[in-house]
Design an enzyme around this catalytic site. Structure first.
Site, short mmCIF file in Angstrom:
data_model
loop_
_atom_site.label_atom_id
_atom_site.label_comp_id
_atom_site.label_asym_id
_atom_site.label_seq_id
_atom_site.Cartn_x
_atom_site.Cartn_y
_atom_site.Cartn_z
N HIS A 17 0.82 -1.21 0.00
CA HIS A 17 0.00 0.00 0.00
C HIS A 17 0.85 1.26 0.00
O HIS A 17 0.61 2.18 -0.77
CB HIS A 17 -0.94 0.01 1.21
CG HIS A 17 -2.21 -0.75 1.00
ND1 HIS A 17 -3.44 -0.14 0.86
CD2 HIS A 17 -2.43 -2.07 0.88
CE1 HIS A 17 -4.37 -1.06 0.68
NE2 HIS A 17 -3.78 -2.25 0.70
N ASP A 117 -4.20 7.00 1.69
CA ASP A 117 -4.70 5.69 1.27
C ASP A 117 -6.21 5.70 1.48
O ASP A 117 -6.71 6.20 2.49
CB ASP A 117 -4.04 4.59 2.12
CG ASP A 117 -4.31 3.20 1.59
OD1 ASP A 117 -5.49 2.77 1.63
OD2 ASP A 117 -3.37 2.54 1.12
#
Length: 431
Positions: A17, A117
């Site tokens: 990520h 994110d």
């Protein structure tokens, strides 16, 4: 020169990520005017992995800040990957707020935009409180984002599935997902059956994403035109800005990152497209029985090379590589598409089953291992399908066409280039 624009970046420090988010920030930093500061908030462990020991010139306007990962003070974490995720989520958003305060003092300037994110849904409240844009970055494909966006509709449809066989029905009611089966869906969609911290987080994300200023993906519109059109109608801005690997604003990989000798070994191979590249990412290790079956399927090869780490994008770029055996995480799929390499998919969790279904049935650029697990017979059959015969030739042609579309998207007048320009405008707006 002083700092005139301060952008906060909030990372999710698990799996793959944080690295794609940093790649996006590096592109933005390279294209931003002088005096722009990007403060990158991430766990200490993840920061130590993705940031070099000494900052390069390209990273002068990116400053990393460590945030508390939730591990009790004085303890050494020895739990599972998913337990670590739970601890981090429990520590948020307070851990980020504390680090943001430090960064604002350091910069002498309040943050004017939050890029995060997408899992960090609470950032919409942080941004709203500050009166600044919230720009979530979805690190996976548009197909999995679409599945999450249609959670309510999926749950209603599942109520009507009486038999287990019915679960093999496809999602014909979702644009672009008509080949995806109910059984392919990420378990986090079914919160009642799977009330994990990550599932709760993703469901909160689904509820809050429409509040975003823009949703950004490392993908390109042309891979999923129907999904692109549909998701554009759901968000204020829906911006595919990739593949970052092919972008001219992405720095070329360092020539010395072949510490395990992968590239030099590939140079000794004399037949084009003859090498099988196998990697399951940073989190997954297949069960021992599957690894044994995979080894048996490959035992007819004279020899190979096993390493702890490989420069994947450069390996896939090499002319001797003919297929990529993968867990089907989005970064791996996109790197394979960007290099024109077909895929053999053995998905494990999350979005990987959806990705693998799209690979085989929608994009037709690879195959799934029959039965969903490696055994000698199914693995040999998958290798034969892709590496030889008419079916393999068609798959190779399809992935090469998709590679061309990806390259076009990041060209001067390409869709991703235009979307990247729009993203720069959004994050540059002063309060």
């Amino acid at each position: 020169m002083g700092i005139h624009l301060h952008i906060g970046v909030l990372a999710f420090p698990f799996g793959t990520h944080a690295a794609p988010l940093l790649a996006l920030v590096e592109r933005l930093a390279a294209a931003s005017p002088p005096g722009t500061r990007f403060s990158f908030f991430n766990s200490a462990i993840s920061n130590s992995t993705i940031f070099p020991e000494s900052e390069s010139d390209a990273n002068k306007n990116i400053k990393a800040y460590d945030v508390f990962d939730g591990t009790p003070e004085g303890e050494v974490f020895r739990g599972t990957h998913f337990e670590a995720v739970g601890l981090f989520i429990k520590a948020s958003p307070g851990n980020f707020e504390n680090a943001i305060e430090v960064a604002e003092v350091d910069a002498g300037l309040k943050i004017s935009c939050l890029i995060t994110d997408a899992f960090l849904w609470f950032a919409c409240d942080l941004a709203e409180k500050r009166g600044v844009p919230w720009v979530p970055f979805w690190t996976a494909a548009s197909c999995s984002l679409s599945a999450h966006a249609y959670t309510d509709e999926i749950l209603k449809a599942v109520e009507g599935l009486k038999e287990k066989a019915d679960q093999e029905q496809t999602l014909t009611f979702i644009p672009g997902l008509s080949k995806v089966h109910f059984t392919d869906l990420p378990p986090e969609i079914f919160l009642d059956q799977n009330p994990t911290p990550l599932a709760i987080t993703i469901n909160n994300m689904v509820q809050n994403l429409p509040r975003s200023t823009a949703v950004v993906l490392n993908s390109f519109e042309e891979i999923d035109p129907l999904i692109t059109k549909d998701l554009k109608s759901k968000f204020q801005h829906f911006l595919n800005v990739g593949p970052s690997l092919l972008s001219t604003t992405t720095a070329s990989p360092s020539p010395d990152n072949d510490k395990t000798g992968c590239l030099s070994w590939l140079e000794t191979q004399t037949r084009p497209k003859s090498v099988v590249y196998i990697s399951f990412g940073t989190v997954i290790t297949p069960p021992e029985n599957e690894l044994a079956a995979l080894a048996e399927a490959l035992e007819t090869c004279e020899y190979g090379k096993m390493v702890s780490w490989a420069p994947q994008a450069r390996v896939l770029e090499h002319g001797s590589v003919g297929v990529f055996v993968t867990h089907c995480g989005w970064n791996s799929v996109l790197e394979s598409v960007s290099r024109g390499v077909p895929l053999i998919c053995r998905p494990f969790f999350g979005d990987q089953k959806v990705n693998s279904r799209m690979v085989e049935d929608t994009w037709k650029i690879g195959v799934r291992v029959e039965g969903g697990v490696f055994d000698k017979t199914s693995t040999v059959e998958a290798l034969r399908c892709v590496m030889t015969g008419e079916a393999g030739e068609a798959i190779r042609e399809n992935v090469c066409r998709l590679k061309e579309k990806a390259a076009g998207a990041v060209g001067l007048e390409g869709s991703s280039s235009k979307n990247f320009t729009k993203l720069l405008e959004i994050i540059s707006v002063q309060k």
